[in-house]
Scaffold this motif. Structure first.
Motif, short mmCIF file in Angstrom:
data_model
loop_
_atom_site.label_atom_id
_atom_site.label_comp_id
_atom_site.label_asym_id
_atom_site.label_seq_id
_atom_site.Cartn_x
_atom_site.Cartn_y
_atom_site.Cartn_z
N UNK A 2 0.85 -1.19 0.00
CA UNK A 2 0.00 0.00 0.00
C UNK A 2 0.89 1.24 0.00
N UNK A 3 0.59 2.17 -0.89
CA UNK A 3 1.37 3.40 -1.00
C UNK A 3 0.44 4.60 -0.85
N UNK A 4 1.01 5.68 -0.32
CA UNK A 4 0.29 6.95 -0.18
C UNK A 4 0.72 7.86 -1.32
N UNK A 5 -0.27 8.36 -2.05
CA UNK A 5 0.03 9.20 -3.21
C UNK A 5 -0.82 10.46 -3.21
N UNK A 6 -0.35 11.45 -3.96
CA UNK A 6 -1.16 12.62 -4.30
C UNK A 6 -1.25 12.65 -5.82
N UNK A 7 -2.45 12.89 -6.31
CA UNK A 7 -2.70 12.98 -7.74
C UNK A 7 -2.68 14.46 -8.14
N UNK A 8 -1.74 14.83 -9.01
CA UNK A 8 -1.63 16.21 -9.46
C UNK A 8 -2.09 16.32 -10.91
#
Length: 262
Positions: A2-8
């Protein structure tokens, strides 16, 4: 995992920013798995790291390339995390040997950034009919090609010729339609062996603007370049015919933190 991401979303050049600490040798594998997830429609992936210079944080792109849209997006994210609505943040990005300032307006969802000057602009001829400028930035080279259809066959022909000449992390080919001031950006990243027909390209925009500013000697050349995903603004500052400063800007939207399993 599981990874934490931000979608830009800078002009629909969807960029995934991975927040977890990832070893560099795993960038390619993780980036390719994220890019294959059609849910996001991502065109590139960057990884947040601790700064190695004087920036607040560092972003390393999936192939060690430079990316102007990712730079603007990352600056906006850092500003948002530090509760800066309007202001300037200093960040680092792969492909640049110095930290860079990003001017952020989180209220109006826009960001502009000064990008490094190119090392050189060189005209390349690959056959009897086809000659074009190659704008050589650290981390990525851009070819500006007019009068050629933007398709896979033409891209591969030009890419293969250029990659034989230069040892570079990434190559962008900007298929330019002068009548519409429109580019179709296609970007190849060597380490991930990925080719993307991008919705927009920040560094490709400024490379095109540099090409168009030829003849401008002592002023600021401003232009907005249309592309499939929207518009990116550019500013070319010159003094006595020399380029002294490059700036790109435009809208950027950020998601909240998203957890993904890949």
């Amino acid at each position: 995992m599981i990874y934490n991401i931000v979608l830009a979303n800078p002009a629909n050049n969807i960029t995934i920013i991975v927040l977890d600490c990832i070893d560099k040798e795993n960038y390619s594998d993780i980036a390719n798995r994220i890019l294959k997830n059609s849910k996001f429609g991502a065109e590139q992936v960057g990884f947040v790291k601790k700064p190695i210079m004087d920036g607040k944080l560092r972003l390393e792109m999936m192939g060690g390339e430079f990316c102007g849209n990712a730079l603007r997006s990352f600056g906006m994210m850092v500003a948002k995390n530090n509760e800066i609505e309007k202001g300037v943040v200093t960040v680092e990005i792969s492909g640049s040997d110095k930290s860079l300032n990003v001017e952020v307006d989180n209220i109006n969802k826009s960001a502009k950034a000064e990008v490094p000057l190119p090392k050189e602009i060189e005209y390349v001829r690959i056959d009897e009919l086809l000659e074009f400028p190659v704008v050589m930035f650290d981390g990525i080279y851009h070819a500006i090609v007019e009068g050629i259809e933007a398709n896979e066959e033409n891209f591969s022909y030009i890419k293969n010729s250029i990659m034989k000449r230069y040892n570079i992390e990434a190559l962008g080919i900007m298929f330019f339609d002068r009548e519409r001031y429109f580019i179709t950006p296609v970007v190849y990243v060597r380490d991930t062996d990925t080719t993307v027909f991008e919705n927009s390209c920040g560094s490709g925009t400024i490379a095109t603007a540099l090409y168009l500013s030829d003849g401008c000697t002592d002023s600021v050349f401003k232009c907005s370049i249309n592309q499939p995903g929207g518009v990116i603004d550019s500013e070319i500052y010159k003094s006595e015919g020399r380029v002294t400063k490059l700036v790109i800007g435009g809208k950027v939207e950020l998601s909240e933190v998203i957890k993904i399993e890949i």
